[in-house]
Design a protein around this motif. Structure first.
Motif, mmCIF file in Angstrom:
data_model
loop_
_atom_site.group_PDB
_atom_site.id
_atom_site.type_symbol
_atom_site.label_atom_id
_atom_site.label_comp_id
_atom_site.label_asym_id
_atom_site.label_seq_id
_atom_site.Cartn_x
_atom_site.Cartn_y
_atom_site.Cartn_z
ATOM 1 N N HIS A 208 -7.268 -9.296 0.208
ATOM 2 C CA HIS A 208 -7.526 -8.252 -0.784
ATOM 3 C C HIS A 208 -7.239 -6.880 -0.163
ATOM 4 C CE1 HIS A 208 -11.347 -8.576 1.444
ATOM 5 N NE2 HIS A 208 -11.390 -7.248 1.275
ATOM 6 N N LYS A 209 -7.137 -5.857 -1.067
ATOM 7 C CA LYS A 209 -6.908 -4.488 -0.640
ATOM 8 C C LYS A 209 -8.229 -3.756 -0.532
ATOM 9 C CE LYS A 209 -2.442 -4.361 -3.016
ATOM 10 N NZ LYS A 209 -1.627 -3.654 -4.022
ATOM 11 N N CYS B 19 -7.389 -5.639 4.137
ATOM 12 C CA CYS B 19 -8.290 -4.586 3.699
ATOM 13 C C CYS B 19 -8.554 -3.641 4.871
ATOM 14 C CB CYS B 19 -9.588 -5.192 3.180
ATOM 15 S SG CYS B 19 -10.835 -3.955 2.736
ATOM 16 N N GLU C 162 -10.142 -3.293 -3.667
ATOM 17 C CA GLU C 162 -10.789 -4.500 -4.191
ATOM 18 C C GLU C 162 -11.839 -5.046 -3.234
ATOM 19 O OE1 GLU C 162 -7.521 -7.066 -4.677
ATOM 20 O OE2 GLU C 162 -6.564 -5.916 -6.314
ATOM 21 N N CYS C 163 -12.174 -4.287 -2.213
ATOM 22 C CA CYS C 163 -13.131 -4.761 -1.194
ATOM 23 C C CYS C 163 -14.512 -4.968 -1.805
ATOM 24 C CB CYS C 163 -13.184 -3.768 -0.041
ATOM 25 S SG CYS C 163 -14.255 -4.325 1.310
#
Length: 392
Positions: free
Chosen positions: A320-321, A312, A324-325
């Motif tokens: 996660h990216k 992230c 999607e944080c």
């Protein structure tokens, strides 16, 4: 008594003389009658022959069925000087071939009008009267006819097109036909054969002009034949593969960027995308036996690696990216409530080492090192991909 007897004898002699004279005259006429008839017949034939010679140069009367047997052209009312004047020329040719009387020109010619042209003629007869149009000459008919169907504005447009006439992929025969149609309306521009050759020479493209010299042609036909010969030679070069065929309106092809991933399901030249690198290429894939920098296995590239770790770019944590944080979940509601709020301008701040240790938003040393490793891996992949494409 003697006097009466003398009168009777005198009258008797007179009657006898009359009978004798009549008999002799009858015999004379009967004998000379064949000669008289021959002379009369010869005289009549001479008079007829003389009249035929006098009327030999004059036009002969032509019935309507003889005129229609020559299939005169129809005219439907196109407001086009080329079509209009071509019809005039064709119908006058039929008048000449059939020896039509000049008094029948208008009646026969207007019988070939159809559609809007027939409506125009009916309206003209109402304006000028039926009797006036019945005695109208052909020249008197052509004046309003050309004024309506061949207006000056359209003729001026033809002159402009003639000056700018250029070869746009059509055949030499077609472009020559257009040239000859339009040159009839450019008498003030083209008055000599040299000027015709000049305008025709500027019409073809460079691949024709480089083999033609206007000064060596004395007639328009000569330069037209030279252009035809050059067209035949170009076709032969294309058939032999010595020259490429250029499309008249080629479709522009968008070039794919170097680092841009290929779209799924899109074939390039009928070649399906490679299952290893995702590119459209022939032969064996370069990455088939090359280990992946991330997981060390073969059969895929870094982008398709199963061991690829997502990092992230908001919190710099793996798994996660940025989209999607969890830290962005609380800010989504606030951003949705203010759709019209202006975006804040980007700003930079300088911090000391002591301030960085106490600041909770600063990336830890471990996370920072992990991020640098990730950047190096991506950089190596792109360098390797770049070298591979250039080596091909």
């Amino acid at each position: 008594m003697a006097g009466e007897t003398g009168k009777e004898s005198t009258s008797r002699v007179t009657e006898e003389m009359k009978a004798t004279i009549s008999e002799e005259v009858g015999k004379t006429l009967e004998a000379s009658l064949p000669q008289f008839i021959d002379r009369l017949q010869t005289t009549l034939l001479a008079v007829i022959e003389m009249n035929e010679k006098k009327n030999a140069g004059k036009s002969k009367a032509c019935p309507y069925n003889k005129f229609m047997a020559c299939k005169p052209p129809l005219y439907h009312g196109e407001v086009d000087p080329i079509v209009c004047q071509r019809w005039i020329s064709d119908i006058e040719g039929v008048f000449e071939r059939t020896h039509c009387d000049e008094t029948d020109f208008v009646a026969y010619g207007t019988g070939q009008l159809r559609g809007q042209a027939k409506d125009w003629w009916d309206n003209l007869k109402k304006e000028q009267g039926i009797e006036a149009t019945r005695i109208m000459t052909w020249e008197e008919f052509k004046t309003p006819f050309l004024r309506h169907h061949s207006p000056k504005a359209v003729i001026n447009r033809i002159k402009e097109e003639f000056i700018q006439l250029r070869h746009n992929g059509e055949s030499i025969e077609k472009i020559t036909g257009i040239f000859l149609d339009k040159i009839r309306f450019c008498d003030e521009l083209v008055q000599t054969e040299e000027q015709k050759i000049y305008y025709y020479y500027n019409m073809p493209s460079a691949k024709y002009r480089e083999f033609m010299t206007p000064s060596k042609y004395g007639h328009l036909t000569e330069i037209v034949n030279a252009a035809r010969e050059r067209e035949i030679e170009l076709k032969k070069q294309i058939e032999r593969g010595e020259r490429r065929v250029f499309d008249k309106n080629p479709i522009p092809v968008k070039k794919q960027k170097l680092n841009e991933a290929p779209k799924k399901g899109v074939d390039k030249g009928g070649i399906p995308p490679c299952k290893i690198c995702g590119k459209n290429h022939k032969g064996e894939c370069y990455f088939k036996n090359k280990p992946c920098p991330t997981c060390g296995k073969v059969g895929h590239v870094v982008a398709n690696s199963p061991g690829k770790v997502s990092v992230c770019y908001k919190c710099y944590k793996s798994g996660h990216k940025k989209s999607e944080c969890p830290e962005l979940e609380g800010t989504k509601d606030t951003t949705d409530t203010k759709p019209d709020a202006q975006k804040a301008r980007a700003r930079s701040f300088n911090m000391t080492a002591a301030e960085a240790k106490t600041e909770p938003d600063v990336v830890s040393e471990f996370q920072h090192e992990f991020y640098l490793i990730r950047v190096q891996i991506d950089l190596l992949y792109h360098i390797d991909l770049f070298n591979t494409l250039h080596s091909r």
